[in-house]
Design a protein around this motif. Sequence first.
Motif, PDB file in Angstrom:
ATOM      1  N   ILE A  45      47.175  38.607  38.136  1.00  0.00           N
ATOM      2  CA  ILE A  45      47.378  38.293  36.731  1.00  0.00           C
ATOM      3  C   ILE A  45      47.288  36.786  36.564  1.00  0.00           C
ATOM      4  O   ILE A  45      47.961  36.028  37.272  1.00  0.00           O
ATOM      5  CB  ILE A  45      48.749  38.804  36.240  1.00  0.00           C
ATOM      6  N   VAL A  46      46.427  36.348  35.657  1.00  0.00           N
ATOM      7  CA  VAL A  46      46.212  34.913  35.462  1.00  0.00           C
ATOM      8  C   VAL A  46      46.657  34.530  34.056  1.00  0.00           C
ATOM      9  O   VAL A  46      46.569  35.322  33.122  1.00  0.00           O
ATOM     10  CB  VAL A  46      44.738  34.526  35.689  1.00  0.00           C
ATOM     11  N   LYS A  47      47.130  33.307  33.923  1.00  0.00           N
ATOM     12  CA  LYS A  47      47.586  32.804  32.628  1.00  0.00           C
ATOM     13  C   LYS A  47      46.389  32.298  31.841  1.00  0.00           C
ATOM     14  O   LYS A  47      45.563  31.538  32.355  1.00  0.00           O
ATOM     15  CB  LYS A  47      48.604  31.685  32.818  1.00  0.00           C
ATOM     16  N   VAL A  48      46.287  32.732  30.599  1.00  0.00           N
ATOM     17  CA  VAL A  48      45.173  32.349  29.728  1.00  0.00           C
ATOM     18  C   VAL A  48      45.723  32.026  28.349  1.00  0.00           C
ATOM     19  O   VAL A  48      46.927  32.140  28.096  1.00  0.00           O
ATOM     20  CB  VAL A  48      44.119  33.476  29.629  1.00  0.00           C
ATOM     21  N   GLY A  49      44.833  31.643  27.441  1.00  0.00           N
ATOM     22  CA  GLY A  49      45.235  31.436  26.059  1.00  0.00           C
ATOM     23  C   GLY A  49      45.319  32.753  25.319  1.00  0.00           C
ATOM     24  O   GLY A  49      45.249  33.832  25.896  1.00  0.00           O
ATOM     25  N   GLY A  50      45.452  32.673  24.016  1.00  0.00           N
ATOM     26  CA  GLY A  50      45.511  33.875  23.208  1.00  0.00           C
ATOM     27  C   GLY A  50      46.931  34.331  22.951  1.00  0.00           C
ATOM     28  O   GLY A  50      47.904  33.745  23.430  1.00  0.00           O
ATOM     29  N   LYS A  51      47.068  35.421  22.203  1.00  0.00           N
ATOM     30  CA  LYS A  51      48.375  35.896  21.782  1.00  0.00           C
ATOM     31  C   LYS A  51      49.210  36.394  22.945  1.00  0.00           C
ATOM     32  O   LYS A  51      50.406  36.123  23.039  1.00  0.00           O
ATOM     33  CB  LYS A  51      48.201  37.004  20.738  1.00  0.00           C
ATOM     34  N   VAL A  52      48.598  37.148  23.852  1.00  0.00           N
ATOM     35  CA  VAL A  52      49.351  37.709  24.971  1.00  0.00           C
ATOM     36  C   VAL A  52      49.605  36.656  26.039  1.00  0.00           C
ATOM     37  O   VAL A  52      50.689  36.580  26.616  1.00  0.00           O
ATOM     38  CB  VAL A  52      48.609  38.928  25.555  1.00  0.00           C
ATOM     39  N   GLY A  53      48.590  35.822  26.326  1.00  0.00           N
ATOM     40  CA  GLY A  53      48.766  34.719  27.263  1.00  0.00           C
ATOM     41  C   GLY A  53      48.472  35.036  28.707  1.00  0.00           C
ATOM     42  O   GLY A  53      48.554  34.154  29.576  1.00  0.00           O
ATOM     43  N   PHE A  54      48.103  36.292  29.017  1.00  0.00           N
ATOM     44  CA  PHE A  54      47.804  36.680  30.391  1.00  0.00           C
ATOM     45  C   PHE A  54      46.582  37.591  30.413  1.00  0.00           C
ATOM     46  O   PHE A  54      46.207  38.192  29.411  1.00  0.00           O
ATOM     47  CB  PHE A  54      48.998  37.401  31.029  1.00  0.00           C
ATOM     48  N   MET A  55      45.980  37.704  31.598  1.00  0.00           N
ATOM     49  CA  MET A  55      44.795  38.544  31.754  1.00  0.00           C
ATOM     50  C   MET A  55      44.653  38.927  33.220  1.00  0.00           C
ATOM     51  O   MET A  55      45.097  38.182  34.108  1.00  0.00           O
ATOM     52  CB  MET A  55      43.530  37.795  31.288  1.00  0.00           C
ATOM     53  N   ASN A  56      44.067  40.074  33.469  1.00  0.00           N
ATOM     54  CA  ASN A  56      43.702  40.431  34.830  1.00  0.00           C
ATOM     55  C   ASN A  56      42.510  39.583  35.266  1.00  0.00           C
ATOM     56  O   ASN A  56      41.625  39.291  34.465  1.00  0.00           O
ATOM     57  CB  ASN A  56      43.320  41.911  34.913  1.00  0.00           C
ATOM     58  N   ALA A  57      42.507  39.186  36.521  1.00  0.00           N
ATOM     59  CA  ALA A  57      41.376  38.417  37.036  1.00  0.00           C
ATOM     60  C   ALA A  57      40.083  39.206  36.864  1.00  0.00           C
ATOM     61  O   ALA A  57      40.045  40.423  37.054  1.00  0.00           O
ATOM     62  CB  ALA A  57      41.597  38.078  38.505  1.00  0.00           C
ATOM     63  N   PHE A  58      38.996  38.507  36.497  1.00  0.00           N
ATOM     64  CA  PHE A  58      37.697  39.147  36.354  1.00  0.00           C
ATOM     65  C   PHE A  58      37.133  39.467  37.737  1.00  0.00           C
ATOM     66  O   PHE A  58      37.319  38.696  38.686  1.00  0.00           O
ATOM     67  CB  PHE A  58      36.732  38.229  35.620  1.00  0.00           C
ATOM     68  N   PRO A  59      36.434  40.587  37.889  1.00  0.00           N
ATOM     69  CA  PRO A  59      35.810  40.880  39.180  1.00  0.00           C
ATOM     70  C   PRO A  59      34.954  39.718  39.704  1.00  0.00           C
ATOM     71  O   PRO A  59      35.070  39.331  40.861  1.00  0.00           O
ATOM     72  CB  PRO A  59      34.973  42.127  38.886  1.00  0.00           C
ATOM     73  N   ILE A  60      34.094  39.160  38.848  1.00  0.00           N
ATOM     74  CA  ILE A  60      33.333  37.955  39.207  1.00  0.00           C
ATOM     75  C   ILE A  60      33.574  36.935  38.109  1.00  0.00           C
ATOM     76  O   ILE A  60      33.387  37.233  36.931  1.00  0.00           O
ATOM     77  CB  ILE A  60      31.826  38.232  39.334  1.00  0.00           C
ATOM     78  N   SER A  61      33.971  35.735  38.488  1.00  0.00           N
ATOM     79  CA  SER A  61      34.288  34.728  37.481  1.00  0.00           C
ATOM     80  C   SER A  61      33.803  33.357  37.921  1.00  0.00           C
ATOM     81  O   SER A  61      33.526  33.113  39.102  1.00  0.00           O
ATOM     82  CB  SER A  61      35.800  34.679  37.233  1.00  0.00           C
ATOM     83  N   GLY A  62      33.698  32.468  36.960  1.00  0.00           N
ATOM     84  CA  GLY A  62      33.373  31.074  37.218  1.00  0.00           C
ATOM     85  C   GLY A  62      33.754  30.240  36.022  1.00  0.00           C
ATOM     86  O   GLY A  62      33.556  30.660  34.877  1.00  0.00           O
ATOM     87  N   LYS A  63      34.314  29.075  36.268  1.00  0.00           N
ATOM     88  CA  LYS A  63      34.732  28.197  35.183  1.00  0.00           C
ATOM     89  C   LYS A  63      34.436  26.753  35.562  1.00  0.00           C
ATOM     90  O   LYS A  63      34.703  26.325  36.679  1.00  0.00           O
ATOM     91  CB  LYS A  63      36.225  28.367  34.896  1.00  0.00           C
ATOM     92  N   ASP A  64      33.859  26.019  34.606  1.00  0.00           N
ATOM     93  CA  ASP A  64      33.553  24.591  34.791  1.00  0.00           C
ATOM     94  C   ASP A  64      32.671  24.362  36.016  1.00  0.00           C
ATOM     95  O   ASP A  64      32.901  23.459  36.827  1.00  0.00           O
ATOM     96  CB  ASP A  64      34.849  23.777  34.935  1.00  0.00           C
ATOM     97  N   LEU A  65      31.639  25.203  36.156  1.00  0.00           N
ATOM     98  CA  LEU A  65      30.768  25.131  37.329  1.00  0.00           C
ATOM     99  C   LEU A  65      29.387  24.596  36.963  1.00  0.00           C
ATOM    100  O   LEU A  65      28.962  24.649  35.813  1.00  0.00           O
ATOM    101  CB  LEU A  65      30.629  26.511  37.968  1.00  0.00           C
ATOM    102  N   ASN A  66      28.678  24.142  37.984  1.00  0.00           N
ATOM    103  CA  ASN A  66      27.309  23.655  37.828  1.00  0.00           C
ATOM    104  C   ASN A  66      26.452  24.195  38.963  1.00  0.00           C
ATOM    105  O   ASN A  66      26.877  24.216  40.123  1.00  0.00           O
ATOM    106  CB  ASN A  66      27.282  22.123  37.845  1.00  0.00           C
TER     107      ASN A  66
END
Length: 550
Positions: A131-152
Amino acid sequence: MKKFLRKILFLAVLCLLNSFSSTIIAQQVSQAEINSYFGKLPFEMFPITLPSFPQKYFDVKNYGALNDGLTLNTKAFQKAIDECSNSGGGYVVVPSGFWLTGPIELKNNVNLHLERGAMIVFSSNHEDYPIVKVGGKVGFMNAFPISGKDLNNIAITGEGLINGNGQTWRPVKKSKMNSSQWKGLLNSGGYLTNNNEMWWPTKKASEAESFLAERSLKNFTIDDFEKIRDYYRPNLLNLTNCKNVLFDGPTFQNSPKFAIYITKSENIIIRDVKINNEWYAQNGDGIDLSACKNALIYKCTVNAGDDGICMKSSGKHTDGPEMKNIIVADCVVYHAHGGFVIGSNTDGGIENVYVTNCNFVWSDTGLRFKSGIKNGGLVKNIFINNILMKDIANEAIIFDLNYEDKGAAKTKDKKTEMKIPLFTGIHIDRLICEGAKQAVLINDLPDISVRDIELSNSTIVADSGFESVNAENIKLKNVVIKSNSDSQFAIKDGRNFEFNTTSCNSGAKYFLKLTGSKTENIKLINSKTDCSKQPFIFEDGASQKALIVN
């Protein structure tokens, strides 16, 4: 003699490595092929440069991964990806076999390469997804099977399969299944809600809506989220704020929610990707881009449970639209809610989209434009041509400006007025559709949010014809509508329409029906109206003065 044998062995290994690397390079798309899609665009857009990767290879087997379908390989996959990135980049190679894993995170300068015969299957145990902390009303989310953030400089390539085990996450509506399918689903277990009309794979998911209705989202905790985590399905692949992205060749299937979702990213190439989601997969979109710039999607094949290829846009846009410069070409969409879709979120603005040489077969709608008064924005400069459709369940072309409106159009306030949708400058040319429930539907807001639309050189065979409500500056040129409806063309409260060399099939009661006192300046130029029993009818305040026949 030993030195000689070692030398021979070294040369043999080197030869194998060279052969292996050349195989990977041969599977990649060429820059010349990319450039060929930028030659005759109706707007200025420079070719996207392919990401490149060092000729270094990181086989997941060397990091402890086992392709037995039983071993959870999350740590081995992530270790290979991390070491590849930390070493300056290269290819993380997934050989042929069944690779079970939990969620993995892409890193800079990594090409995740799936050999033919490789199948990555994500765990059906939801506890394997942190479970990862995110924005939005609930504030949490399950990790995505494949993810990437701020990558090049990232890629997923090869001919392998990526399976999200989505059936362990997704609810199913009874209305989307036949009786034998529904019976089989009930026999598999699960839980029913909504008067036994909705099936859920887990008890946590089925109880989530009741829990949320009773629990305030203020000070919502991770323990609260744990109780309903199965309700919040992750996208199979989710990228945020990434640059220089390439997907070439793989198949994404059975996603918990959207198959591919890319947001706030730039310089994206999606080539020869296959999406296979069940047609009843709830929210099972195929390829979704949101607030992205400079993207080329081509030679892809999509089967989806929701929208096929979809453009969205949300966020601030003080220096221009959040979504800009998108090409979709040479794609095929089968089952989907829409073949090519814009919306529903358009409040970030969308500009410069080119869709060409695409086929839509069996989809609910062909070209789908949707938004609403709470999430709308400016959508302009959309160019669509050479589209072939067959057996469309509903509309070949639809503009729905009341999408999930829920009464917002009648209760506008200062906040919602800032998010009124506007679709303008949309050009559709050389479209052929054989079989649809309706040819064209424009379901607009009273404020006129659909304007400056052109449809030309097109033929649509449908049960009912062209219908427009509250639109203006609409031009049809060399358009043939063949339907069995009461009227081939129906305009309600429309202004500044031009029918140039349009025609219909014989047997329609009316060629043109004009309705509403706001209807004015409807021009017919060289149009064949004798294909109907009666050319025109005027109803509910529409005046004959509104019609100009040349």
